[in-house]
Design a protein around this motif. Structure first.
Motif, PDB file in Angstrom:
ATOM      1  N   ARG A 192       7.761   1.406   1.626  1.00 12.81           N
ATOM      2  CA  ARG A 192       8.244   2.051   0.413  1.00 12.81           C
ATOM      3  C   ARG A 192       9.177   3.239   0.711  1.00 12.81           C
ATOM      4  O   ARG A 192       9.684   3.881  -0.218  1.00 12.81           O
TER       5      ARG A 192
ATOM      6  N   GLU B  55       2.725  -5.435  -4.192  1.00 15.46           N
ATOM      7  CA  GLU B  55       1.598  -5.137  -3.313  1.00 15.46           C
ATOM      8  C   GLU B  55       1.420  -6.285  -2.325  1.00 15.46           C
ATOM      9  O   GLU B  55       1.921  -7.393  -2.526  1.00 15.46           O
ATOM     10  N   SER B  56       0.699  -6.009  -1.262  1.00 19.21           N
ATOM     11  CA  SER B  56       0.351  -7.083  -0.333  1.00 19.21           C
ATOM     12  C   SER B  56      -0.475  -8.139  -1.060  1.00 19.21           C
ATOM     13  O   SER B  56      -1.246  -7.828  -1.968  1.00 19.21           O
TER      14      SER B  56
END
Length: 557
Positions: free
Chosen positions: A502, A514-515
């Motif tokens: 980020r 997000e992952s």
């Protein structure tokens, strides 16, 4: 029961995936129960896994065990019961049987409440200790907006769809065996099974019905649900169909579809109580739905009654067309001669008392009730339709294939009076059923299981790309890669985001994803060799910025 499972064959689990398990089961559930029972007897750890929250599940297990439709050695798992048990304070590593549904113990409860004035509803699932272990948000249309699992000792996990949560569960369950073969019996769960990523998982999809829409023959459009199964089969280890004719049609229409197997349904010839066979009673055992075409049977029987008023017809089953069929019976003055009987259990007692059974289904993948009828010496008069009727029924050998209601009426009248033909076809039907005995059909499943778990088999679930980074920036929500052809990318349909940097930004804005695992929503191939991957979770497509080299990911099949 847990001690029984330490002796399983090569520690191979076979898990049939259903939505629900009901004691008033239809054909697909009966097939799943029979297969699970046969494979348990062959030494496999045999399990039926249901995914939906079902307050009646424990009662259904009791009923199915009591009449032996559900084998004693077959375990029953449920998504919500599994996590309810796992979330208890006393939960340990245990064996998989510790998480089976126990019909004597209520393991969970559900409570619902509205979220403020949003119109959204929150469903909370509580374990036997009163602890909330799962929450889901449901919108005004009844769609799941999100589901969360909160298990002590684990990080809380969030999903945008139940299907993603179900895949997460099945991947976890696969860890209890050296190999786990998942069979998607519920057609609506084909995608859940096809998205499994565990390296020891083997995935099998099934087509229980004709994949063609009207007029249900080669060249017709493929139905929506069948199309999804066929599409998902590209990412699975095998697609099982019920007849050779259907396999031939699939090969012609989808030449790239490989690993097709033909494994028919089985039927057990357990001897029912000694009951007298009526010379004038005919039966239907079927769902009362449009595709089953019960109207034609009623009209055919009216023609037959005009010549022989001693005949009677019992229609067994239930469905949305029940009221319509009753109205048709009454309007044609056949009340008392044609009777709706409700759910048939056991079907053996229905067939053993009947002169013949009737079927007018315009589309059948197999026709389990046809085979069940034959198993108990009850010849079948059926409309000639793909695929089961034309493959199972041989004219004048075990029944009749007809093309309209007048021909059906003619065969009804002939069988009612011709004892010699009836006896011959009754014997022929038993021989056909013997060819589909649980033992012979189980042999076919064992051969497939052995192939999928052999050392040289490369499972579709194990296929993924090396770690990649997005090659170019995007302000439209695309992950951009280079040097891949359309053919190379055709084997992938998801991507796993492993890390997001980020610190990299576009116009002061970082990538907000997000992952996790995402569906590839769309691929766009540019002339300069770039490939733009649009990705999503559920119905939510990412549309934000993706700075160059900010996302580390893998492509997954």
């Amino acid at each position: 029961m847990s001690g029984f499972f330490f002796k399983r064959k090569k520690n191979i689990q076979i898990i049939s995936v259903l939505n629900k398990l009901s004691s008033q089961s239809g054909g697909v559930t009966r097939v799943s129960l029979a297969r699970a029972k046969s494979l348990a007897e062959r030494g496999f750890r045999s399990i039926i896994a249901t995914v939906e929250y079902d307050p009646l599940l424990l009662d259904s297990i009791k009923a199915l065990r009591s009449d032996e439709r559900l084998g004693d050695a077959v375990g029953i798992m449920n998504f919500f019961i599994y996590f309810a048990k796992l979330s208890r304070a006393s939960a340990g590593a245990g064996s998989i049987s510790d998480y089976f549904a126990d019909p004597e113990v209520v393991e969970l409860a559900r409570r619902s409440r509205y979220v403020g004035i949003s119109g959204l509803r929150s469903n909370e699932y509580l374990n036997s200790e009163g602890r909330v272990f799962a929450r889901e948000i449901v919108d005004l249309t009844g769609e799941i907006v999100s589901i969360q699992l909160d298990i002590p000792g684990r990080e809380t996990v969030n999903f945008l769809t139940r299907d993603d949560a179900y895949s997460y569960w099945l991947d976890e369950v696969s860890g209890y065996g050296k190999f786990t073969v998942f069979i998607a019996d519920a057609s609506s769960r084909a995608e859940v099974v096809s998205k499994l990523t565990a390296v020891n998982a083997r995935t099998v999809l099934t087509l229980h019905g004709n994949h063609f829409a009207r007029p249900f023959v080669f060249g017709s459009n493929v139905t929506g649900i069948s199309g999804k199964i066929i599409d998902n089969a590209r990412f699975c280890d095998s697609l099982v169909v019920l007849t050779n004719a259907q396999k031939a049609d699939l090969v012609k229409q989808f030449p790239s579809l490989n690993h097709l197997e033909v494994i028919p349904n089985s039927v057990s010839r357990d001897v029912p109580p000694s009951l007298a066979r009526s010379g004038n009673k005919f039966v239907v055992v079927s769902r009362l739905e449009s595709v089953k075409n019960i109207d034609m049977v009623v009209r055919a029987f009216k023609i037959a009654l005009a010549e022989n008023d001693s005949l009677c017809l019992d229609i067994w089953g239930h469905g949305s067309r029940g009221g319509h069929i009753q109205a048709l019976i009454d309007a044609n003055g056949m009340t008392g001669r044609v009777v709706l009987r409700g759910y048939a259990n056991p079907v053996s007692e229905v067939f053993i008392q009947a002169r013949a059974s009737l079927s007018a289904s315009v589309s059948e993948g197999f026709g389990l009730s046809i085979l069940e009828s034959m198993a108990f010496g009850c010849p079948v008069i059926s409309l000639s339709s793909n695929y089961g009727p034309v493959e199972l029924i041989k004219n004048d050998v075990n029944g009749y294939l007809v093309h309209d209601e007048r021909e059906m009426a003619e065969k009804i009248l002939r069988l009612a009076k011709d004892d010699v033909s009836h006896a011959s076809m009754s014997s022929g039907g038993v021989k056909t059923a013997d060819e589909h005995s649980p033992s012979k059909v189980a042999d076919k499943w064992v051969r497939l299981i052995n192939k999928l778990t052999a050392p040289g088999w490369v499972s579709k679930t194990a296929r993924s790309s090396v770690s990649l980074r997005n090659a170019s920036p995007s302000i439209g929500g695309n992950i951009i890669i280079k040097s891949y052809t359309q053919e190379e990318l055709s084997v992938y349909r998801r991507l796993q985001v492993m890390r997001v940097d980020r610190s990299k930004k576009i116009g002061g804005v970082a990538c907000l994803i997000e992952s996790g695992i995402y569906d590839i929503h769309h691929m766009q191939f540019e002339e300069d060799g770039r490939v733009l991957l649009k990705f999503s979770q559920g119905a939510n497509v990412y549309k934000g910025v993706v700075p160059r080299d900010s996302v580390e990911f893998r492509l997954l099949s």
